[in-house]
Write a protein that holds these residues in place. Structure first.
Motif, short mmCIF file in Angstrom:
data_model
loop_
_atom_site.label_atom_id
_atom_site.label_comp_id
_atom_site.label_asym_id
_atom_site.label_seq_id
_atom_site.Cartn_x
_atom_site.Cartn_y
_atom_site.Cartn_z
N TYR A 46 0.85 -1.20 0.00
CA TYR A 46 0.00 0.00 0.00
C TYR A 46 0.88 1.25 0.00
O TYR A 46 2.09 1.16 0.18
N ASN A 47 0.23 2.39 -0.20
CA ASN A 47 0.91 3.68 -0.13
C ASN A 47 0.71 4.23 1.28
O ASN A 47 -0.40 4.60 1.65
N GLU A 79 -1.25 7.51 1.95
CA GLU A 79 -2.71 7.61 1.82
C GLU A 79 -3.35 7.15 3.12
O GLU A 79 -3.25 5.97 3.51
N THR A 113 5.70 -0.78 0.86
CA THR A 113 4.96 0.43 0.51
C THR A 113 5.59 1.11 -0.70
O THR A 113 6.77 0.93 -0.99
N ASN A 141 5.25 5.07 -2.76
CA ASN A 141 4.67 6.41 -2.72
C ASN A 141 4.14 6.89 -4.07
O ASN A 141 3.30 7.78 -4.13
N THR A 142 4.65 6.31 -5.15
CA THR A 142 4.21 6.70 -6.48
C THR A 142 4.00 5.45 -7.34
O THR A 142 4.53 4.37 -7.03
N THR A 143 3.28 5.61 -8.42
CA THR A 143 3.04 4.49 -9.34
C THR A 143 4.33 4.00 -9.97
O THR A 143 4.44 2.84 -10.37
N ASP A 145 -6.38 1.29 -2.59
CA ASP A 145 -5.30 2.27 -2.58
C ASP A 145 -5.20 2.90 -3.96
O ASP A 145 -5.08 2.20 -4.97
N THR A 164 -2.86 4.72 -5.42
CA THR A 164 -1.57 4.56 -6.11
C THR A 164 -1.47 3.18 -6.75
O THR A 164 -1.09 3.04 -7.92
#
Length: 322
Positions: A171-172, A175, A200, A202-204, A226, A228
């Motif tokens: 997951y991000n 978020e 985790t 933070n970006t795609t 989520d 992202t």
């Protein structure tokens, strides 16, 4: 002469009275309502929530091009865009604004405390500081939550891989809605007695690398709703298919794009619920502060049959846990 003036005066008075009645009749839906929409990023679940929102408004008597003007903004996951687009929609004095997903909802709520704000695809409105409570929001915000039973989703994953010793969670962490769900999933996995590996992104741009690193260490993966990871669902699907690792996602749309199964939400129907709530507010029949937050009316088991076959799993063997 006096009679003519008297008749004219009576006629004008009548017209003014009629005009006054018309302007007060919010339910007549004759006046064009301006509704602003802010969506955090483009991906199937959120796109469907917006589509459903328009359907709900239409059922409530508001049709785009007739008595409804929509101003749709997509922030493409940029904090700068969220801020500037929120200010734009508020400054335009919209009659109502929709926030799709937690970051968009929070940005709008921070920008206006006056314009009615409905939100959708938000996991926990209270935790996101959008409402005082789900039962009585107490401010200008209400809407629908996409929270589902994380326990059921984890039980579904464990029923698919009953011999699994290690399960991954992706997951991000940035978020808020994702962290809430991930924490719940981790708690459920600990209770089940399996080892957990958490990754985790933070970006795609980081998703593929994270998925590849995790897939080699686990026998199953869980991804919450989520934004992202949903935006990179196809990439995730390609990796888990190659690595032969079953993935249960929080979102129905992510399963269809790159997961194996879920017990989840139809975001179009969730958006439709939100649209109906918005129509009541536009009618003047309800105020956000008094409207309880609503949950999804329908949850369903969704299985990606193509993915199941690629993983060597009989789709019919996947059942919703009781």
């Amino acid at each position: 002469m006096h009679i003519r003036k008297l008749v004219t005066g009576i006629t004008m008075t009548g017209l003014l009275l009629l005009g006054g009645c018309s302007s007060k009749q919010g339910g007549s839906k004759s006046a064009v309502k301006h509704v602003g929409i802010l969506q955090v990023v483009q991906h199937p679940s959120l796109d469907k929530a917006y589509k459903g929102f328009k359907e709900g408004l239409k059922e409530g008597g508001y049709t785009e091009g007739k008595n409804l003007k929509l101003d749709y903004q997509n922030a493409q996951n940029s904090q700068d865009n969220l801020k500037s687009m929120s200010e734009k929609l508020v400054n335009e004095k919209s009659d109502l604004i929709l926030g799709i997903a937690t970051p968009a909802a929070q940005s709008l709520a921070n920008t206006t405390q006056d314009i009615p704000l409905v939100v959708t695809a938000v996991t926990d409105l209270k935790a996101a500081k959008l409402v005082k409570s789900d039962a009585k929001p107490g401010r200008n915000v209400t809407g629908t939550t996409d929270m589902v039973s994380i326990d059921k989703q984890i039980n579904l994953l464990l029923s698919i891989v009953p011999k699994a010793k290690t399960i991954g969670v992706m997951y991000n962490a940035g978020e808020a809605n994702s962290k809430i769900q991930a924490d719940m999933a981790i708690a459920a996995l600990k209770k089940a007695g399996v080892k957990i590996v958490v990754k985790t992104a933070n970006t795609t741009n980081d998703v593929q690398q994270v998925t590849e690193a995790l897939a080699g260490k686990v026998q199953g993966i869980y991804v919450p709703t989520d934004n992202t990871f949903a935006s990179a669902a196809a990439i995730i699907g390609k990796v888990v298919k190659e690595k032969k690792v079953p993935l249960v996602a929080g979102s129905v749309d992510q399963v269809k794009t790159g997961g194996l199964a879920t017990i989840g939400i139809d975001y179009e129907l969730l958006g439709k619920q939100t649209g109906k709530m918005a129509a009541k507010i536009l009618d003047g029949k309800a105020k956000p502060q008094d409207m309880p937050v609503e949950k999804a009316e329908n949850l369903k088991l969704v299985v990606n049959k193509e993915m199941a076959k690629a993983l060597g799993i009989d789709p019919k063997s996947i059942k919703a846990p009781k």
